[in-house]
Design a protein around this motif. Structure first.
Motif, PDB file in Angstrom:
ATOM      1  N   ASP A 202       0.836  -1.200   0.000  1.00 19.42           N
ATOM      2  CA  ASP A 202       0.000   0.000   0.000  1.00 19.42           C
ATOM      3  C   ASP A 202       0.875   1.256   0.000  1.00 19.42           C
ATOM      4  O   ASP A 202       1.990   1.256   0.527  1.00 19.42           O
ATOM      5  CB  ASP A 202      -0.896   0.025   1.238  1.00 19.42           C
ATOM      6  N   GLY A 203       0.343   2.333  -0.587  1.00 15.60           N
ATOM      7  CA  GLY A 203       0.981   3.634  -0.463  1.00 15.60           C
ATOM      8  C   GLY A 203       1.926   4.011  -1.568  1.00 15.60           C
ATOM      9  O   GLY A 203       2.524   5.095  -1.523  1.00 15.60           O
ATOM     10  N   TYR A 204       2.091   3.143  -2.592  1.00 13.89           N
ATOM     11  CA  TYR A 204       2.968   3.500  -3.707  1.00 13.89           C
ATOM     12  C   TYR A 204       2.115   3.956  -4.888  1.00 13.89           C
ATOM     13  O   TYR A 204       1.226   3.230  -5.341  1.00 13.89           O
ATOM     14  CB  TYR A 204       3.834   2.314  -4.139  1.00 13.89           C
ATOM     15  N   PRO A 205       2.386   5.159  -5.420  1.00  9.46           N
ATOM     16  CA  PRO A 205       1.537   5.713  -6.492  1.00  9.46           C
ATOM     17  C   PRO A 205       1.957   5.253  -7.881  1.00  9.46           C
ATOM     18  O   PRO A 205       2.389   6.048  -8.719  1.00  9.46           O
ATOM     19  CB  PRO A 205       1.737   7.217  -6.335  1.00  9.46           C
ATOM     20  N   GLY A 206       1.845   3.977  -8.135  1.00  6.54           N
ATOM     21  CA  GLY A 206       2.262   3.471  -9.444  1.00  6.54           C
ATOM     22  C   GLY A 206       2.070   1.976  -9.530  1.00  6.54           C
ATOM     23  O   GLY A 206       1.681   1.310  -8.559  1.00  6.54           O
ATOM     24  N   ASP A 207       2.349   1.432 -10.710  1.00  9.47           N
ATOM     25  CA  ASP A 207       2.188   0.012 -10.952  1.00  9.47           C
ATOM     26  C   ASP A 207       3.375  -0.764 -10.419  1.00  9.47           C
ATOM     27  O   ASP A 207       4.477  -0.228 -10.240  1.00  9.47           O
ATOM     28  CB  ASP A 207       2.038  -0.252 -12.459  1.00  9.47           C
ATOM     29  N   ARG A 208       3.156  -2.036 -10.215  1.00  9.40           N
ATOM     30  CA  ARG A 208       4.251  -2.902  -9.788  1.00  9.40           C
ATOM     31  C   ARG A 208       5.132  -3.256 -10.988  1.00  9.40           C
ATOM     32  O   ARG A 208       4.743  -3.071 -12.146  1.00  9.40           O
ATOM     33  CB  ARG A 208       3.709  -4.169  -9.132  1.00  9.40           C
ATOM     34  N   ILE A 209       6.318  -3.780 -10.708  1.00  6.30           N
ATOM     35  CA  ILE A 209       7.274  -4.121 -11.752  1.00  6.30           C
ATOM     36  C   ILE A 209       6.951  -5.511 -12.308  1.00  6.30           C
ATOM     37  O   ILE A 209       6.870  -6.473 -11.544  1.00  6.30           O
ATOM     38  CB  ILE A 209       8.717  -4.098 -11.209  1.00  6.30           C
ATOM     39  N   PRO A 210       6.771  -5.637 -13.623  1.00  4.93           N
ATOM     40  CA  PRO A 210       6.546  -6.969 -14.186  1.00  4.93           C
ATOM     41  C   PRO A 210       7.839  -7.777 -14.204  1.00  4.93           C
ATOM     42  O   PRO A 210       8.937  -7.224 -14.300  1.00  4.93           O
ATOM     43  CB  PRO A 210       6.056  -6.674 -15.605  1.00  4.93           C
ATOM     44  N   ALA A 211       7.692  -9.083 -14.129  1.00  7.51           N
ATOM     45  CA  ALA A 211       8.870  -9.950 -14.184  1.00  7.51           C
ATOM     46  C   ALA A 211       9.435  -9.979 -15.592  1.00  7.51           C
ATOM     47  O   ALA A 211       8.690  -9.989 -16.570  1.00  7.51           O
ATOM     48  CB  ALA A 211       8.497 -11.365 -13.754  1.00  7.51           C
ATOM     49  N   PRO A 212      10.756 -10.001 -15.725  1.00  2.34           N
ATOM     50  CA  PRO A 212      11.343 -10.154 -17.058  1.00  2.34           C
ATOM     51  C   PRO A 212      11.102 -11.548 -17.606  1.00  2.34           C
ATOM     52  O   PRO A 212      10.700 -12.460 -16.872  1.00  2.34           O
ATOM     53  CB  PRO A 212      12.832  -9.896 -16.809  1.00  2.34           C
ATOM     54  N   ALA A 213      11.349 -11.713 -18.892  1.00  5.17           N
ATOM     55  CA  ALA A 213      11.206 -13.025 -19.517  1.00  5.17           C
ATOM     56  C   ALA A 213      12.294 -13.966 -19.004  1.00  5.17           C
ATOM     57  O   ALA A 213      13.431 -13.544 -18.750  1.00  5.17           O
ATOM     58  CB  ALA A 213      11.294 -12.903 -21.029  1.00  5.17           C
ATOM     59  N   LEU A 214      11.941 -15.210 -18.853  1.00  5.49           N
ATOM     60  CA  LEU A 214      12.918 -16.213 -18.446  1.00  5.49           C
ATOM     61  C   LEU A 214      13.900 -16.488 -19.589  1.00  5.49           C
ATOM     62  O   LEU A 214      13.546 -16.351 -20.765  1.00  5.49           O
ATOM     63  CB  LEU A 214      12.225 -17.511 -18.055  1.00  5.49           C
ATOM     64  N   PRO A 215      15.117 -16.892 -19.270  1.00  2.00           N
ATOM     65  CA  PRO A 215      16.057 -17.262 -20.334  1.00  2.00           C
ATOM     66  C   PRO A 215      15.584 -18.515 -21.067  1.00  2.00           C
ATOM     67  O   PRO A 215      14.748 -19.268 -20.565  1.00  2.00           O
ATOM     68  CB  PRO A 215      17.362 -17.512 -19.576  1.00  2.00           C
ATOM     69  N   ASN A 216      16.134 -18.744 -22.226  1.00  2.00           N
ATOM     70  CA  ASN A 216      15.754 -19.903 -23.035  1.00  2.00           C
ATOM     71  C   ASN A 216      16.479 -21.177 -22.620  1.00  2.00           C
ATOM     72  O   ASN A 216      16.388 -22.195 -23.314  1.00  2.00           O
ATOM     73  CB  ASN A 216      16.025 -19.624 -24.515  1.00  2.00           C
ATOM     74  N   ALA A 217      17.200 -21.101 -21.526  1.00  2.00           N
ATOM     75  CA  ALA A 217      17.930 -22.272 -21.033  1.00  2.00           C
ATOM     76  C   ALA A 217      17.606 -22.478 -19.561  1.00  2.00           C
ATOM     77  O   ALA A 217      17.125 -21.570 -18.877  1.00  2.00           O
ATOM     78  CB  ALA A 217      19.437 -22.062 -21.217  1.00  2.00           C
ATOM     79  N   THR A 218      17.875 -23.667 -19.080  1.00  2.00           N
ATOM     80  CA  THR A 218      17.664 -23.972 -17.665  1.00  2.00           C
ATOM     81  C   THR A 218      18.671 -23.199 -16.823  1.00  2.00           C
ATOM     82  O   THR A 218      19.864 -23.176 -17.125  1.00  2.00           O
ATOM     83  CB  THR A 218      17.823 -25.477 -17.419  1.00  2.00           C
ATOM     84  N   ILE A 219      18.191 -22.567 -15.774  1.00  2.96           N
ATOM     85  CA  ILE A 219      19.068 -21.827 -14.865  1.00  2.96           C
ATOM     86  C   ILE A 219      19.680 -22.828 -13.892  1.00  2.96           C
ATOM     87  O   ILE A 219      18.970 -23.479 -13.124  1.00  2.96           O
ATOM     88  CB  ILE A 219      18.298 -20.741 -14.100  1.00  2.96           C
ATOM     89  N   ALA A 220      20.989 -22.958 -13.939  1.00  2.00           N
ATOM     90  CA  ALA A 220      21.668 -23.980 -13.141  1.00  2.00           C
ATOM     91  C   ALA A 220      22.056 -23.430 -11.771  1.00  2.00           C
ATOM     92  O   ALA A 220      22.452 -22.263 -11.648  1.00  2.00           O
ATOM     93  CB  ALA A 220      22.914 -24.467 -13.866  1.00  2.00           C
ATOM     94  N   PRO A 221      21.974 -24.256 -10.728  1.00  2.00           N
ATOM     95  CA  PRO A 221      22.449 -23.833  -9.403  1.00  2.00           C
ATOM     96  C   PRO A 221      23.950 -23.548  -9.436  1.00  2.00           C
ATOM     97  O   PRO A 221      24.696 -24.166 -10.204  1.00  2.00           O
ATOM     98  CB  PRO A 221      22.140 -25.046  -8.513  1.00  2.00           C
ATOM     99  N   ARG A 222      24.364 -22.605  -8.588  1.00  2.00           N
ATOM    100  CA  ARG A 222      25.776 -22.234  -8.509  1.00  2.00           C
ATOM    101  C   ARG A 222      26.238 -22.228  -7.065  1.00  2.00           C
ATOM    102  O   ARG A 222      25.480 -21.885  -6.157  1.00  2.00           O
ATOM    103  CB  ARG A 222      25.996 -20.832  -9.093  1.00  2.00           C
ATOM    104  N   GLY A 223      27.498 -22.589  -6.878  1.00  2.00           N
ATOM    105  CA  GLY A 223      28.141 -22.469  -5.584  1.00  2.00           C
ATOM    106  C   GLY A 223      29.451 -21.740  -5.750  1.00  2.00           C
ATOM    107  O   GLY A 223      29.701 -21.089  -6.764  1.00  2.00           O
TER     108      GLY A 223
END
Length: 332
Positions: A301-322
């Motif tokens: 509440d209290g923000y005078p504007g729209d929320r941020i849409p999510a960007p498009a996912l990459p075309n590849a699987t996002i791999a876990p990293r350590g």
């Protein structure tokens, strides 16, 4: 490209380049500039994550910004956006930021005061610099939540640590324990977070937990640690095994840094946009929930504007990293 820095067994690595040398000494991670977007994009300097290092303890994200003239940059105006699997740690050197979140929290980030928000299963919030802010300068840090707590409920904490003075240093401990002070803010893994200001031509030695690995982000001036000179904007990594850390300011002006640390995290994570998960599927599900307006993230509440849409996912699987694997027997 990796270059050899000054000091004992030191490697200086540009963000996104190959890993620094492993072993004893200080690994120096240099930042990359990242525009946050908008017509007068506010630019931050990002030192974590990068190819050479994903985590320092559970710290998984370090953005460093300013000093920015708000009249030129427009300041900070981040519309409602989501988080999962992490805690956000906001720390300012100058300026003021108004925080609102889907718990109903309404707070201000001010210099020397910690704002910590927990977005386990899901939270959303806004960050807007206040009208009276002329110069904005600070850090935004993220902490990855461990597997047993990454779906924990929403939470928000505020803490204004008292300064501790030691050997020409002024220290403000906002998480964990250092220099005889302990933050009352609870964490899900052992952590340290502190601002340290060093007087000109001063040396201070801090007792540290040898089970911790540490990162020293230099905000202003130059600071020497373990024989290595860190310049403004650089992040020096010190591995476990250090029972003390010595910081030296050899210049005629004060120097300032943020020291973070924690026990090695030991889990591989997936970081994408504002989400920290363990698999590509975690990210896909969180993105779908945000785009669908799911109650998972609540409403700000209290923000005078729209929320941020999510960007498009990459075309590849996002791999876990350590983190890179250290050679057998190495303490760094």
């Amino acid at each position: 490209m990796s270059g050899v820095g000054r000091g004992r067994d030191t490697a200086r690595t540009a963000a996104g380049d190959r890993e620094p040398a492993l072993g004893t000494g200080v690994d120096v991670l240099t930042p990359r500039d990242v525009p946050l977007g908008g017509p007068r994009a506010m630019t931050v300097r990002r030192t974590l994550p990068q190819r050479a290092r994903t985590l320092i303890g559970a710290w998984c994200f370090i953005d460093h910004y300013g000093p920015d003239d708000v009249a030129e940059t427009g300041g900070m105006d981040v519309a409602p956006h989501p988080h999962i699997g992490l805690q956000t740690v906001s720390w300012l050197f100058s300026g003021e930021i108004e925080h609102r979140d889907s718990m109903g929290s309404h707070a201000f980030v001010r210099p020397g005061e910690l704002n910590l928000m927990t977005g386990g299963h899901g939270i959303s919030h806004t960050e807007v610099s206040t009208p009276g802010t002329t110069v904005l300068h600070g850090v935004q840090l993220w902490v990855a939540l461990p597997e047993g707590h990454r779906d924990t409920g929403r939470d928000f904490r505020h803490h204004a640590p008292e300064p501790v003075r030691q050997d020409g240093a002024v220290i403000r401990v906002f998480l964990g324990s250092l220099a005889g002070d302990t933050s009352p803010v609870p964490t899900f893994t052992p952590l340290l977070g502190a601002e340290i200001v060093l007087a000109p031509h001063s040396t201070t030695t801090l007792d540290t937990d040898p089970a911790f690995e540490h990162g020293l982000l230099v905000d202003q001036g130059d600071i020497r640690t373990d024989g290595t000179l860190l310049r403004g904007g650089e992040l020096g990594y010190l591995g476990p095994g250090n029972a003390e850390v010595t910081l030296v300011n050899e210049t005629d002006a004060p120097a300032r840094a943020v020291l973070v640390g924690g026990t090695p995290f030991g889990e591989r994570i997936v970081m994408w946009w504002n989400f920290v998960g363990r698999s590509h599927e975690d990210i896909v599900e969180a993105r779908q929930d945000w785009e669908a307006g799911s109650g998972r993230f609540g409403h700000v509440d209290g923000y005078p504007g729209d929320r941020i849409p999510a960007p498009a996912l990459p075309n590849a699987t996002i791999a876990p990293r350590g983190n890179p694997t250290r050679p057998k027997g190495s303490t760094r």
